[in-house]
Design a protein around this motif. Sequence first.
Motif, PDB file in Angstrom:
ATOM      1  N   ALA A  28      -5.313   5.001  -3.271  1.00  0.00           N
ATOM      2  CA  ALA A  28      -4.282   4.011  -3.609  1.00  0.00           C
ATOM      3  C   ALA A  28      -4.337   2.811  -2.678  1.00  0.00           C
ATOM      4  O   ALA A  28      -4.215   1.657  -3.126  1.00  0.00           O
ATOM      5  CB  ALA A  28      -2.903   4.662  -3.574  1.00  0.00           C
ATOM      6  N   LEU A  29      -4.541   3.053  -1.387  1.00  0.00           N
ATOM      7  CA  LEU A  29      -4.659   1.946  -0.436  1.00  0.00           C
ATOM      8  C   LEU A  29      -5.878   1.082  -0.749  1.00  0.00           C
ATOM      9  O   LEU A  29      -5.829  -0.148  -0.627  1.00  0.00           O
ATOM     10  CB  LEU A  29      -4.760   2.476   0.998  1.00  0.00           C
ATOM     11  CG  LEU A  29      -3.480   3.000   1.629  1.00  0.00           C
ATOM     12  CD1 LEU A  29      -3.776   3.588   3.009  1.00  0.00           C
ATOM     13  CD2 LEU A  29      -2.434   1.908   1.735  1.00  0.00           C
ATOM     14  N   ASP A  69      -5.058  -1.024  -3.770  1.00  0.00           N
ATOM     15  CA  ASP A  69      -4.111  -2.057  -3.343  1.00  0.00           C
ATOM     16  C   ASP A  69      -4.833  -3.172  -2.580  1.00  0.00           C
ATOM     17  O   ASP A  69      -4.547  -4.351  -2.788  1.00  0.00           O
ATOM     18  CB  ASP A  69      -3.015  -1.427  -2.474  1.00  0.00           C
ATOM     19  CG  ASP A  69      -1.962  -2.433  -2.068  1.00  0.00           C
ATOM     20  OD1 ASP A  69      -1.286  -2.986  -2.958  1.00  0.00           O
ATOM     21  OD2 ASP A  69      -1.814  -2.676  -0.853  1.00  0.00           O
ATOM     22  N   GLU A 129      -6.706  -5.313  -5.058  1.00  0.00           N
ATOM     23  CA  GLU A 129      -5.784  -6.166  -5.817  1.00  0.00           C
ATOM     24  C   GLU A 129      -5.240  -7.296  -4.946  1.00  0.00           C
ATOM     25  O   GLU A 129      -5.025  -8.403  -5.435  1.00  0.00           O
ATOM     26  CB  GLU A 129      -4.656  -5.328  -6.409  1.00  0.00           C
ATOM     27  CG  GLU A 129      -5.147  -4.464  -7.556  1.00  0.00           C
ATOM     28  CD  GLU A 129      -4.091  -3.600  -8.206  1.00  0.00           C
ATOM     29  OE1 GLU A 129      -4.286  -3.243  -9.380  1.00  0.00           O
ATOM     30  OE2 GLU A 129      -3.090  -3.261  -7.536  1.00  0.00           O
ATOM     31  N   SER A 130      -5.065  -7.042  -3.657  1.00  0.00           N
ATOM     32  CA  SER A 130      -4.595  -8.115  -2.772  1.00  0.00           C
ATOM     33  C   SER A 130      -5.682  -9.172  -2.558  1.00  0.00           C
ATOM     34  O   SER A 130      -5.388 -10.292  -2.156  1.00  0.00           O
ATOM     35  CB  SER A 130      -4.129  -7.551  -1.424  1.00  0.00           C
ATOM     36  OG  SER A 130      -5.223  -7.147  -0.641  1.00  0.00           O
ATOM     37  N   THR A 134      -7.562  -8.082 -10.791  1.00  0.00           N
ATOM     38  CA  THR A 134      -6.445  -7.964 -11.729  1.00  0.00           C
ATOM     39  C   THR A 134      -6.892  -7.287 -13.015  1.00  0.00           C
ATOM     40  O   THR A 134      -8.040  -7.425 -13.432  1.00  0.00           O
ATOM     41  CB  THR A 134      -5.858  -9.338 -12.101  1.00  0.00           C
ATOM     42  OG1 THR A 134      -6.856 -10.093 -12.790  1.00  0.00           O
ATOM     43  CG2 THR A 134      -5.376 -10.099 -10.886  1.00  0.00           C
ATOM     44  N   SER A 185      -4.040   2.848 -14.521  1.00  0.00           N
ATOM     45  CA  SER A 185      -3.397   1.562 -14.246  1.00  0.00           C
ATOM     46  C   SER A 185      -3.768   0.510 -15.285  1.00  0.00           C
ATOM     47  O   SER A 185      -3.207  -0.573 -15.290  1.00  0.00           O
ATOM     48  CB  SER A 185      -3.802   1.054 -12.856  1.00  0.00           C
ATOM     49  OG  SER A 185      -3.296   1.899 -11.867  1.00  0.00           O
TER      50      SER A 185
END
Length: 135
Positions: free
Chosen positions: A48-49, A52, A55-56, A60, A87
């Motif tokens: 998950a990290l 994330d 995505e940061s 997208t 997702s």
Amino acid sequence: MTGFEMGMTHTGCFSEYVQVPERWIVPLPSGLSLRDAMVIGTAGFTAALSIDALESKGMTKSEQPEILVTGASGGVGSVALRLLSQSGYKNIFALSRKKQEERLFLSLGAKEVVYPEDVIAEKSKPLGQQRFHYV
């Protein structure tokens, strides 16, 4: 808390209470119980990290980039495949040496399975076209 060599160089990992520096504490996300956090475990947390972080950096779902998940047969890789798929990402590629696991990778959400011999430097030209948007 996670990491910081707890249980390896710092004693007390099996204690009912332990005192650690505040910066070691990872807040429990809202909507997630302590039990759920333990079920997800370190592999799920790391996956998950990783997502994330991508995505940061601009990844997208609306662009549907091609994403290569390395170590797809391991804990982090297999959870990452499922998280990405659930997702809404569609162009997910699993990288693994384990050809016998291909059906598993596809069931976890991979669009295609890639093997090391498909991407090693000897087969790819250094100035060739980039294949994946994110790894």
